[in-house]
Every structure is written in C-alpha cells, then in structure tokens.
Design a protein around this motif. Structure first.
Motif, mmCIF file in Angstrom:
data_model
loop_
_atom_site.group_PDB
_atom_site.id
_atom_site.type_symbol
_atom_site.label_atom_id
_atom_site.label_comp_id
_atom_site.label_asym_id
_atom_site.label_seq_id
_atom_site.Cartn_x
_atom_site.Cartn_y
_atom_site.Cartn_z
ATOM 1 N N LEU A 62 0.807 -1.262 0.013
ATOM 2 C CA LEU A 62 -0.052 -0.317 0.067
ATOM 3 C C LEU A 62 0.877 1.277 -0.069
ATOM 4 O O LEU A 62 0.808 2.224 -0.792
ATOM 5 C CB LEU A 62 -0.883 0.105 1.007
ATOM 6 C CG LEU A 62 -1.843 1.195 1.323
ATOM 7 C CD1 LEU A 62 -2.793 1.400 0.163
ATOM 8 C CD2 LEU A 62 -2.611 1.031 2.728
ATOM 9 N N LEU A 63 1.926 1.333 0.914
ATOM 10 C CA LEU A 63 2.827 2.469 0.939
ATOM 11 C C LEU A 63 3.546 2.475 -0.446
ATOM 12 O O LEU A 63 3.709 3.596 -1.003
ATOM 13 C CB LEU A 63 3.560 2.218 1.972
ATOM 14 C CG LEU A 63 4.917 3.428 1.930
ATOM 15 C CD1 LEU A 63 4.294 4.724 2.350
ATOM 16 C CD2 LEU A 63 6.109 3.014 2.886
ATOM 17 N N TYR A 66 1.160 4.105 -2.461
ATOM 18 C CA TYR A 66 1.118 5.659 -2.330
ATOM 19 C C TYR A 66 2.225 6.410 -3.031
ATOM 20 O O TYR A 66 1.856 7.478 -3.535
ATOM 21 C CB TYR A 66 0.931 6.140 -0.882
ATOM 22 C CG TYR A 66 -0.258 5.616 -0.207
ATOM 23 C CD1 TYR A 66 -1.486 5.350 -0.742
ATOM 24 C CD2 TYR A 66 -0.254 5.389 1.234
ATOM 25 C CE1 TYR A 66 -2.604 5.059 -0.196
ATOM 26 C CE2 TYR A 66 -1.515 5.002 1.864
ATOM 27 C CZ TYR A 66 -2.655 4.836 1.255
ATOM 28 O OH TYR A 66 -3.857 4.546 1.757
ATOM 29 N N TYR A 71 0.852 9.703 -3.583
ATOM 30 C CA TYR A 71 0.065 9.889 -2.204
ATOM 31 C C TYR A 71 -1.338 10.521 -2.805
ATOM 32 O O TYR A 71 -2.045 10.831 -1.900
ATOM 33 C CB TYR A 71 0.557 10.796 -1.080
ATOM 34 C CG TYR A 71 1.590 10.166 -0.552
ATOM 35 C CD1 TYR A 71 1.405 9.229 0.598
ATOM 36 C CD2 TYR A 71 2.975 10.302 -0.686
ATOM 37 C CE1 TYR A 71 2.450 8.536 1.397
ATOM 38 C CE2 TYR A 71 4.006 9.593 -0.043
ATOM 39 C CZ TYR A 71 3.863 8.680 1.003
ATOM 40 O OH TYR A 71 4.744 8.022 1.764
ATOM 41 N N SER A 73 -3.933 8.745 -3.585
ATOM 42 C CA SER A 73 -5.093 8.088 -3.318
ATOM 43 C C SER A 73 -4.930 8.232 -1.550
ATOM 44 O O SER A 73 -5.978 7.602 -1.083
ATOM 45 C CB SER A 73 -5.288 6.904 -3.798
ATOM 46 O OG SER A 73 -3.925 6.089 -3.349
ATOM 47 N N ALA A 74 -4.061 8.665 -0.821
ATOM 48 C CA ALA A 74 -3.809 8.455 0.449
ATOM 49 C C ALA A 74 -4.779 9.561 1.207
ATOM 50 O O ALA A 74 -4.918 10.737 0.517
ATOM 51 C CB ALA A 74 -2.622 8.702 0.696
ATOM 52 N N THR A 75 -5.455 9.218 2.254
ATOM 53 C CA THR A 75 -6.028 10.066 2.976
ATOM 54 C C THR A 75 -5.151 10.284 4.540
ATOM 55 O O THR A 75 -4.521 9.344 4.785
ATOM 56 C CB THR A 75 -7.470 9.615 3.277
ATOM 57 O OG1 THR A 75 -7.130 8.293 4.511
ATOM 58 C CG2 THR A 75 -8.090 9.270 2.349
ATOM 59 N N SER A 78 -5.611 7.123 6.521
ATOM 60 C CA SER A 78 -4.664 6.042 6.415
ATOM 61 C C SER A 78 -3.471 6.127 6.685
ATOM 62 O O SER A 78 -2.778 5.129 6.693
ATOM 63 C CB SER A 78 -5.006 5.977 4.878
ATOM 64 O OG SER A 78 -4.525 6.735 3.678
ATOM 65 N N ILE A 79 -2.719 7.297 6.481
ATOM 66 C CA ILE A 79 -1.205 7.522 6.840
ATOM 67 C C ILE A 79 -0.982 7.789 8.031
ATOM 68 O O ILE A 79 0.219 8.118 8.565
ATOM 69 C CB ILE A 79 -0.490 8.359 5.714
ATOM 70 C CG1 ILE A 79 -1.158 9.720 5.546
ATOM 71 C CG2 ILE A 79 -0.887 7.610 4.348
ATOM 72 C CD1 ILE A 79 -0.469 10.785 4.699
#
Length: 81
Positions: A62-63, A66, A71, A73-75, A78-79
């Motif tokens: 996932l990272l 991102y 990033y 799609s990252a919120t 989530s991070i």
C-alpha cells in the motif's frame, strides 16, 4: 527522458549520501509538492518503504502504491496511524 532519469538518480544519491550530522531542510512552494517531499524525507532518513509501512501500520504494498502515485489516493486517516 534520460536527463530526467539522471537527475532523479543524482537527487537520490545526494539524499542517501548526505552528512547525517547536518540537518536537512526541504522547502516547498505549494502543497502540491508535499508528496515528493514525503518521499525525499523518507529516503534522507534512510527509512525503507517496509520500515515506514510498519511504523504506519499499513501494508508495504500500500505504501509502495502511495509513493508510486505520489500519495494521490492517500487520506490523512490512512497514513496517520
């Protein structure tokens, strides 16, 4: 394209070979530059994607996604483990 790739390699090498006793200061002109700053900061801190994923309590793949997508799609939820 080769010039861009060469510049990226030089930037990476300067980050991983920096004098760790000297603080590193990143400057950004806008929030759109933040994703690149996050990646550069991880590299400069000599933290692998695997280690950062463990610290954030997320899967390594996932990272990787991102970072590959800067990033987009990252919120924050989530991070922000």
């Amino acid at each position: 394209m080769i010039d861009d790739f060469t510049a990226q390699i030089q930037e990476y090498e300067s980050l991983i070979n920096r004098d760790e006793s000297e603080p590193i200061i990143f400057e950004i002109g806008s929030l759109s530059q933040l994703p690149r700053l996050l990646i550069q900061s991880r590299i400069a801190a000599k933290i692998s994607q695997k280690e950062l994923a463990q610290r954030l309590r997320i899967e390594e793949n996932l990272l990787q996604r991102y970072e590959d997508r800067e990033y987009e799609s990252a919120t924050l939820l989530s991070i922000n483990a």
